[in-house]
Scaffold this motif. Sequence first.
Motif, mmCIF file in Angstrom:
data_model
loop_
_atom_site.group_PDB
_atom_site.id
_atom_site.type_symbol
_atom_site.label_atom_id
_atom_site.label_comp_id
_atom_site.label_asym_id
_atom_site.label_seq_id
_atom_site.Cartn_x
_atom_site.Cartn_y
_atom_site.Cartn_z
ATOM 1 N N GLY A 1 0.826 -1.194 0.000
ATOM 2 C CA GLY A 1 0.000 0.000 0.000
ATOM 3 C C GLY A 1 0.859 1.242 0.000
ATOM 4 N N PRO A 2 0.393 2.357 -0.634
ATOM 5 C CA PRO A 2 1.162 3.603 -0.630
ATOM 6 C C PRO A 2 1.502 4.054 0.791
ATOM 7 N N GLY A 3 2.762 4.326 1.036
ATOM 8 C CA GLY A 3 3.212 4.749 2.359
ATOM 9 C C GLY A 3 3.642 3.612 3.259
ATOM 10 N N GLU A 4 3.320 2.375 2.889
ATOM 11 C CA GLU A 4 3.585 1.241 3.780
ATOM 12 C C GLU A 4 5.068 1.011 4.014
ATOM 13 N N LEU A 5 5.887 1.127 2.982
ATOM 14 C CA LEU A 5 7.319 0.842 3.132
ATOM 15 C C LEU A 5 8.071 1.984 3.793
ATOM 16 N N ARG A 6 7.473 3.183 3.809
ATOM 17 C CA ARG A 6 8.170 4.352 4.355
ATOM 18 C C ARG A 6 7.705 4.684 5.768
ATOM 19 N N GLY A 7 7.193 3.670 6.492
ATOM 20 C CA GLY A 7 6.728 3.926 7.852
ATOM 21 C C GLY A 7 5.451 4.699 7.861
ATOM 22 N N GLY A 8 4.594 4.462 6.866
ATOM 23 C CA GLY A 8 3.425 5.294 6.684
ATOM 24 C C GLY A 8 2.134 4.688 7.156
ATOM 25 N N GLY B 1 12.415 -0.459 1.690
ATOM 26 C CA GLY B 1 11.696 0.413 2.610
ATOM 27 C C GLY B 1 12.596 1.440 3.282
ATOM 28 N N PRO B 2 13.653 1.013 3.981
ATOM 29 C CA PRO B 2 14.555 1.985 4.603
ATOM 30 C C PRO B 2 15.209 2.921 3.588
ATOM 31 N N GLU B 3 15.504 2.417 2.378
ATOM 32 C CA GLU B 3 16.122 3.267 1.364
ATOM 33 C C GLU B 3 15.179 4.382 0.932
ATOM 34 N N LEU B 4 13.900 4.053 0.762
ATOM 35 C CA LEU B 4 12.920 5.079 0.411
ATOM 36 C C LEU B 4 12.828 6.121 1.524
ATOM 37 N N GLY B 5 12.826 5.652 2.770
ATOM 38 C CA GLY B 5 12.791 6.590 3.887
ATOM 39 C C GLY B 5 13.995 7.504 3.901
ATOM 40 N N GLY C 1 16.281 12.905 2.863
ATOM 41 C CA GLY C 1 17.206 13.797 2.178
ATOM 42 C C GLY C 1 16.489 14.915 1.449
ATOM 43 N N LEU C 2 15.379 14.600 0.812
ATOM 44 C CA LEU C 2 14.602 15.627 0.121
ATOM 45 C C LEU C 2 14.049 16.653 1.109
ATOM 46 N N VAL C 3 13.570 16.167 2.243
ATOM 47 C CA VAL C 3 13.028 17.078 3.257
ATOM 48 C C VAL C 3 14.115 18.012 3.769
ATOM 49 N N ARG C 4 15.331 17.456 3.984
ATOM 50 C CA ARG C 4 16.434 18.295 4.479
ATOM 51 C C ARG C 4 16.824 19.365 3.467
#
Length: 473
Positions: free
Chosen positions: A145-152, A181-185, A190-193
């Motif tokens: 599901g969208p967001g599932e791998l990124r702790g969503g 999953g961790p790589e996407l996070g 990095g984008l947020v920073r």
Amino acid sequence: MTGQQNPGTTGEPSHDNRRQVMYWRLLARLFDDEEHAALESASLAVVEDIGLPAKLLDPNASVDSVVQRHPALADEFDGLMTPQDGAGEEEGDDDRDLAAEVRRAALVSKVLLNVFHSPPGTVPAGQLSRWQSDAGWLERALGCGPGELRGGRAGGTGVSPTGTGGGGGTPDLSRLIPEIGPELGSIEAGLVRRMRLREVLGDPKLAAQLTPSMSLIEQLLRDKDNLSGVALANAKALIRRFVDEVAEVLRTQVEKSSVGALDRSVPPKRVFRNLDLDRTIWKNLTNWSPEEERLYVDRLFYRHTARRTTPQRLIVVVDQSGSMVDSMVNCTILASIFAGLPKVDVHLIAYDTQALDLTPWVHDPFETLLRTNLGGGTDGTAAMALAQPKIAEPRNTVVVWISDFYEWQTEPLFESMAAIHRSGAKFIPVGSVTSSGRASVNPWFRERFKDQGTPVLSGHIRKLVHELKTFLT
């Protein structure tokens, strides 16, 4: 484009060559910002030849924009990188399968390129939003599901990481889900920073483009003391939205799990909804009249619905140092959900080099998170000093300690934890409470917890929900 030719054709590239062109372009784009004209023109010829839109090759076009113009492609992206059943099983289907693999290669290249390659420099709010959307398409392609791998927030079931691979050579990336999953996070963080987050939050239109995620929430919590006015209000709105979305998923998991055993000492309520029709018929079969073909019922049986519950105390101790942000957010929300259950007394303690008793706000995870101070060192003895006095009845107490256990005072802290275990309280050490399940736990503590019979629980938050359910109900 040269090489192996299709049977019965002259000068036309084979499907295998077409697929290689798409993947060579993907690799070239990922590792070199300069455009390779030959690969671009060859790739354009391939996508046009197989009936896909040229926009698929535009690196600035999101998957959303492609799907909006070509809605039929949405179904093709779903499960795109999961094992394909029955590929090439029937004789004579080889050419058809290879043609399908070329199409899949083009779609896979689009998703991977959009997610794993981003231009340098400052990241506008719109770019982050597009990346989050594309990452959601990658997760869907992997069967999540969208967001599932990124702790969503999504509660999809995911895909087993032991798939055997897609037919014909298209990568089966589902087996790499624990690493992806961790790589996407990490990419998202990095984008947020690289965003000018304070400026974005100060503009309501730009702030509205942001989609709350664990990486964004972490940055907002770290920077909250430097925000004010409109920027602070927008930051709080994003945190509140994320908390509510995660809470909805976790609440569903808790409600499915947390049911106590039937209490047969409590007589069942004699109402129609509790009538056990099957048992009633079975117990009255001796009253069957063959002549009248009628069953005479002289006793009704009802189902027991009362659940046995015992007042329990749940003490959650969370390491709020920089390495445990994901766990801090998840466990704060989880504690609030358990606090809403009947006869469960929940206490919440957060610590770094100092400890903070957050119990007065445990019912409101939003307010709790605003009182945290993420980052810093780790001193579990400060948290232990707050936790130990709360253990009034050990047999009815569970202590959940979430940390990577990299401590300054290792032996004194472990001895205190061992004392809790010996007292009869249930002690659950947890290395991570995340969606990815990736955590680094101090080997010294890991071995001693194992020897003690309380091995470190590490993995998806559903594991912790199951452990708590078993004790509290």
